[in-house]
Design an enzyme around this catalytic site. Structure first.
Site, PDB file in Angstrom:
ATOM      1  N   ARG A   1      -8.465   8.999  11.888  1.00 14.89           N
ATOM      2  CA  ARG A   1      -9.817   8.513  12.223  1.00 14.89           C
ATOM      3  C   ARG A   1      -9.758   7.425  13.284  1.00 14.89           C
ATOM      4  NH1 ARG A   1     -13.352   7.731   7.328  1.00 14.89           N
ATOM      5  NH2 ARG A   1     -13.635   9.911   7.879  1.00 14.89           N
ATOM      6  N   TYR A   2      -8.849   6.490  13.122  1.00 18.88           N
ATOM      7  CA  TYR A   2      -8.758   5.352  14.039  1.00 18.88           C
ATOM      8  C   TYR A   2      -7.739   5.682  15.124  1.00 18.88           C
ATOM      9  CZ  TYR A   2     -11.104   3.066  10.127  1.00 18.88           C
ATOM     10  OH  TYR A   2     -11.983   2.755   9.132  1.00 18.88           O
TER      11      TYR A   2
ATOM     12  N   ARG B   1      -3.731   4.708  14.012  1.00 14.76           N
ATOM     13  CA  ARG B   1      -3.217   4.739  12.645  1.00 14.76           C
ATOM     14  C   ARG B   1      -3.789   5.923  11.879  1.00 14.76           C
ATOM     15  NH1 ARG B   1      -6.769   1.042  13.919  1.00 14.76           N
ATOM     16  NH2 ARG B   1      -8.436   0.403  12.522  1.00 14.76           N
TER      17      ARG B   1
ATOM     18  N   CYS C   1      -2.633   9.842 -10.406  1.00 11.57           N
ATOM     19  CA  CYS C   1      -2.568   8.403 -10.694  1.00 11.57           C
ATOM     20  C   CYS C   1      -2.207   8.261 -12.170  1.00 11.57           C
ATOM     21  CB  CYS C   1      -3.907   7.723 -10.457  1.00 11.57           C
ATOM     22  SG  CYS C   1      -4.398   7.759  -8.728  1.00 11.57           S
TER      23      CYS C   1
ATOM     24  N   CYS D   1      -9.534   5.483 -11.964  1.00 11.07           N
ATOM     25  CA  CYS D   1     -10.661   4.551 -11.846  1.00 11.07           C
ATOM     26  C   CYS D   1     -11.949   5.352 -11.711  1.00 11.07           C
ATOM     27  CB  CYS D   1     -10.494   3.672 -10.611  1.00 11.07           C
ATOM     28  SG  CYS D   1      -8.846   2.981 -10.472  1.00 11.07           S
TER      29      CYS D   1
ATOM     30  N   CYS E   1     -13.291   5.800  -8.002  1.00 10.62           N
ATOM     31  CA  CYS E   1     -12.359   6.298  -6.980  1.00 10.62           C
ATOM     32  C   CYS E   1     -13.099   7.120  -5.910  1.00 10.62           C
ATOM     33  CB  CYS E   1     -11.293   7.163  -7.650  1.00 10.62           C
ATOM     34  SG  CYS E   1     -10.106   7.788  -6.454  1.00 10.62           S
TER      35      CYS E   1
ATOM     36  N   ARG F   1     -11.690   9.252  -3.949  1.00  9.47           N
ATOM     37  CA  ARG F   1     -11.061  10.566  -3.723  1.00  9.47           C
ATOM     38  C   ARG F   1     -11.122  11.441  -4.967  1.00  9.47           C
ATOM     39  NH1 ARG F   1      -6.969   7.559  -0.596  1.00  9.47           N
ATOM     40  NH2 ARG F   1      -8.117   7.175   1.325  1.00  9.47           N
TER      41      ARG F   1
ATOM     42  N   ASP G   1     -18.232   2.354  -2.453  1.00  9.89           N
ATOM     43  CA  ASP G   1     -18.735   3.516  -1.717  1.00  9.89           C
ATOM     44  C   ASP G   1     -19.621   4.377  -2.615  1.00  9.89           C
ATOM     45  OD1 ASP G   1     -17.386   2.967   0.732  1.00  9.89           O
ATOM     46  OD2 ASP G   1     -15.522   3.479  -0.305  1.00  9.89           O
TER      47      ASP G   1
ATOM     48  N   ASP H   1     -17.334   0.660   4.286  1.00  7.89           N
ATOM     49  CA  ASP H   1     -16.772   1.861   4.902  1.00  7.89           C
ATOM     50  C   ASP H   1     -17.968   2.767   5.187  1.00  7.89           C
ATOM     51  OD1 ASP H   1     -14.636   3.414   5.813  1.00  7.89           O
ATOM     52  OD2 ASP H   1     -13.427   2.799   4.085  1.00  7.89           O
TER      53      ASP H   1
ATOM     54  N   LYS I   1     -14.371   1.475   8.793  1.00  6.23           N
ATOM     55  CA  LYS I   1     -14.608   0.172   8.144  1.00  6.23           C
ATOM     56  C   LYS I   1     -15.356  -0.767   9.094  1.00  6.23           C
ATOM     57  CE  LYS I   1     -10.328   0.454   5.525  1.00  6.23           C
ATOM     58  NZ  LYS I   1      -9.819   1.652   6.227  1.00  6.23           N
TER      59      LYS I   1
HETATM   60  S1  SF4 Z   1      -8.863   4.112  -6.927  1.00  4.73           S
HETATM   61 FE1  SF4 Z   1      -8.410   6.328  -7.095  1.00  4.73          FE
HETATM   62  S2  SF4 Z   1      -6.447   6.559  -6.067  1.00  4.73           S
HETATM   63 FE2  SF4 Z   1      -6.665   4.390  -6.515  1.00  4.73          FE
HETATM   64  S3  SF4 Z   1      -5.645   4.113  -8.530  1.00  4.73           S
HETATM   65 FE3  SF4 Z   1      -7.829   4.434  -8.896  1.00  4.73          FE
HETATM   66  S4  SF4 Z   1      -8.002   6.636  -9.281  1.00  4.73           S
HETATM   67 FE4  SF4 Z   1      -6.041   6.307  -8.266  1.00  4.73          FE
END
Ligand code: SF4
Length: 421
Positions: free
Chosen positions: A120-121, A124, A133, A137, A140, A142, A301, A338, A345
Site C-alpha cells: 500500500r505504501y 514498505r 493466534c 481478539c 481483530c 483480519r 476500525d 486507518d 494511516k
Molecule cells: S488483533 Fe487479530 S491478529 Fe492480533 S492477536 Fe488479536 S486476533 Fe490475532
C-alpha cells in the site's frame, strides 16, 4: 505492576483462576497453554456462568468468528465483573451478531500483490504469514482470515511473495504479521525470516506479535535464538490495558530487549476497555517501565462484529490532549485512523496550530496558552496581544490562559532582573 502480587487482593490472576492448582512448570509451558485453550461456549459457560440466551448466540457465533483464549490470558479476567475490560476484548458476546461493520475494513485485499503480501505504501509492505493466534481478539481487523485465509502459508506461497519483494527494489521495510507470526512452527518462521532477509534491498524487518500479551511463555530460549539469528529485527506488540502488563509479560519483553530488539506498542482505543485518559496514561507508563515504547494509538476500525467496541474518534483526541505535555513525550504515541477503503494511516491529533500569517504561526501549548513563533528575521518584539489576530499579525507573542500563575511569576522575575540591571 505485577498481577501475580495484586491477585491476592484483586479478583483476577492465576491464584484465583480455575488453574490455580496447576504446577508452575505446566503453567509456564507454551505447549500446556495451547493444549488447554478455552475454545468452546460450553467451557465459557462453566467458567463464566453464561446465560441461556447468550449461549444460543455464542453457538451461532462460533460458526462465524474464531474463538480461543489461553488460560494465561483468561486468568487476567475478573470473572465477577461482566463488564471487565479484559473480558470485553476476548470473550465473544451476542452483540457481535449485529452484523455492523466490514469484513475487510482497510481494504487490504485490494492492495494484495502476492499471497499474504499487501503493498500500500511506497517503500514498505505487510506480509501476512498465518491466520492463527493463540487467543482471538474480538476487534481483530483480519477476521476475514479466520474463515478463508489470505496468508502465505505454504512454501510456494511464501516463495511467490518473496519473488515480488526481489522484483521491487523500492520496498525496504517488511512488516511480518498475521494472525501472529510467532505462533508459527519454528522451521516455518525460520524459513520466512531467512527468505525475507535474503532480499538485498530490504533494510528493516518488523514482526507484529501479540504473544508478549497473550502468551508470554512463548519466548523460550529456542525462539529467542531463532529471532537473534535473523536480527536486526523490530517487534511491534499490542497491549491495550494496564492489567495486561503482568510479571510474565514484563519478563518476555525484557528477554526481547536484551536481544537488542527495539519494542514498539500499538494500542487500540476500545469502548469500555481503555477509553479514558487515566487508563491510557497508566498503560503507557507501565509499558515504558518494561522498555516498550508506545508507538501508535489507533481508532478502532469498523470491522464486522466489533461495533460495540468503537468510540468516537474525538475520544482519542481528548485522551491525546491529556497526554501531550502532561507526561513524558516517550509516553505520547500518535493517534491514528486507518482510513476505510485503503486510505492508509492518517494522524488524527489535537490541533496545536491555532493560526498563521506570513512569517508567523500561532501555537497553543498543553495548558491552553497561546504563543507566536516567528520565522528568522521577522521578529518585531511587539507589545502583548489582545487577540489571536494580534498574534497572527505579529503584534504580540502570546496570550495567556487564566490561572496559569507560573507565566506571571516568570514575567515578574524577568522584570525584577531587568530593574536590577
Ligand atoms: S488483533 Fe487479530 S491478529 Fe492480533 S492477536 Fe488479536 S486476533 Fe490475532
Amino acid at each position: 505492576m505485577s498481577t501475580r502480587t495484586e491477585s491476592f487482593t484483586k479478583p483476577w490472576g492465576r491464584e484465583v483462576s480455575p488453574w490455580r492448582d496447576i504446577a508452575d512448570h505446566e503453567w509456564n509451558d507454551v505447549g500446556w497453554q495451547l493444549r488447554n485453550l478455552v475454545r468452546t461456549p460450553e467451557q465459557l459457560s462453566s467458567l463464566l456462568g453464561i446465560q441461556e440466551t447468550e449461549m444460543a448466540s455464542l453457538l451461532r457465533l462460533r460458526k462465524q468468528f474464531r474463538f480461543a483464549i489461553s488460560p494465561y490470558y483468561f486468568s487476567l479476567i475478573d470473572r465477577e465483573d461482566p463488564s471487565d475490560p479484559i473480558r470485553r476484548m476476548i470473550v465473544p458476546s451476542s452483540v457481535e451478531e449485529t452484523g455492523e461493520g466490514d469484513e475487510d475494513p482497510l481494504a487490504e485485499k485490494d492492495d494484495q500483490v502476492a499471497p499474504g503480501l499487501v503493498h500500500r505504501y511506497p517503500d514498505r509492505v505487510l506480509f501476512v504469514v498465518t491466520s492463527f493466534c493463540s487467543s482471538y481478539c474480538r476487534f481483530c481487523i483480519r477476521k476475514r482470515n479466520w474463515r478463508s485465509s489470505d496468508a502465505a502459508s505454504s512454501r510456494s506461497e511464501i516463495d511467490e511473495a518473496v519473488a515480488y519483494l526481489r522484483a521491487h527494489d523500492e520496498v525496504r521495510d517488511v512488516l511480518i504479521s498475521g494472525g501472529d507470526p510467532l505462533t508459527l512452527p519454528p522451521e516455518q518462521l525460520d524459513y520466512i525470516l531467512a527468505q525475507v532477509r535474503s532480499v538485498p534491498h530490504i533494510d528493516f524487518v518488523r514482526i507484529g506479535s501479540r504473544e508478549p500479551v497473550m502468551l508470554p511463555m512463548r519466548f523460550t530460549d529456542d525462539l529467542l535464538r531463532l529471532l537473534d539469528k535473523h536480527g536486526p529485527l523490530w517487534i511491534n506488540t499490542h497491549f491495550n490495558h494496564p492489567r495486561e502488563v503482568t510479571e510474565e509479560a514484563a519478563a518476555a519483553c525484557e528477554k526481547l530487549a536484551r536481544l537488542g530488539i527495539p519494542l514498539g506498542n500499538q494500542t487500540v482505543l476500545l469502548a469500555g476497555v481503555n477509553d479514558d485518559a487515566a487508563t491510557i496514561k497508566d498503560l503507557f507508563h507501565r509499558l515504558l517501565k518494561i522498555r516498550v515504547r508506545p508507538y501508535y494509538f489507533f481508532q478502532c476500525d469498523r470491522v464486522v462484529g466489533a461495533d460495540h467496541l468503537r468510540t468516537s474518534p474525538w475520544k482519542g483526541v481528548e485522551i491525546m490532549e491529556a497526554l501531550r505535555g502532561h507526561t513524558t513525550g516517550l509516553a505520547v504515541p500518535n493517534f491514528m485512523i486507518d482510513a476505510p477503503g485503503g486510505g492508509g494511516k492518517i494522524p488524527f491529533m489535537p490541533n496545536y496550530q491555532v493560526s498563521a500569517a506570513p512569517g508567523r504561526v500561532v501555537l497553543r501549548n498543553f495548558e491552553g496558552a497561546l504563543f507566536t513563533y516567528t520565522d528568522r528575521g521577522t521578529d518585531t518584539g511587539a507589545a502583548p496581544a489582545a487577540s489571536v489576530a494580534d498574534l497572527a499579525n505579529g503584534n504580540s507573542q502570546r496570550i495567556l490562559p487564566r490561572e496559569q500563575e507560573h507565566y506571571r511569576r516568570r514575567d515578574a522575575k524577568k522584570a525584577r532582573a531587568a530593574t536590577k540591571k
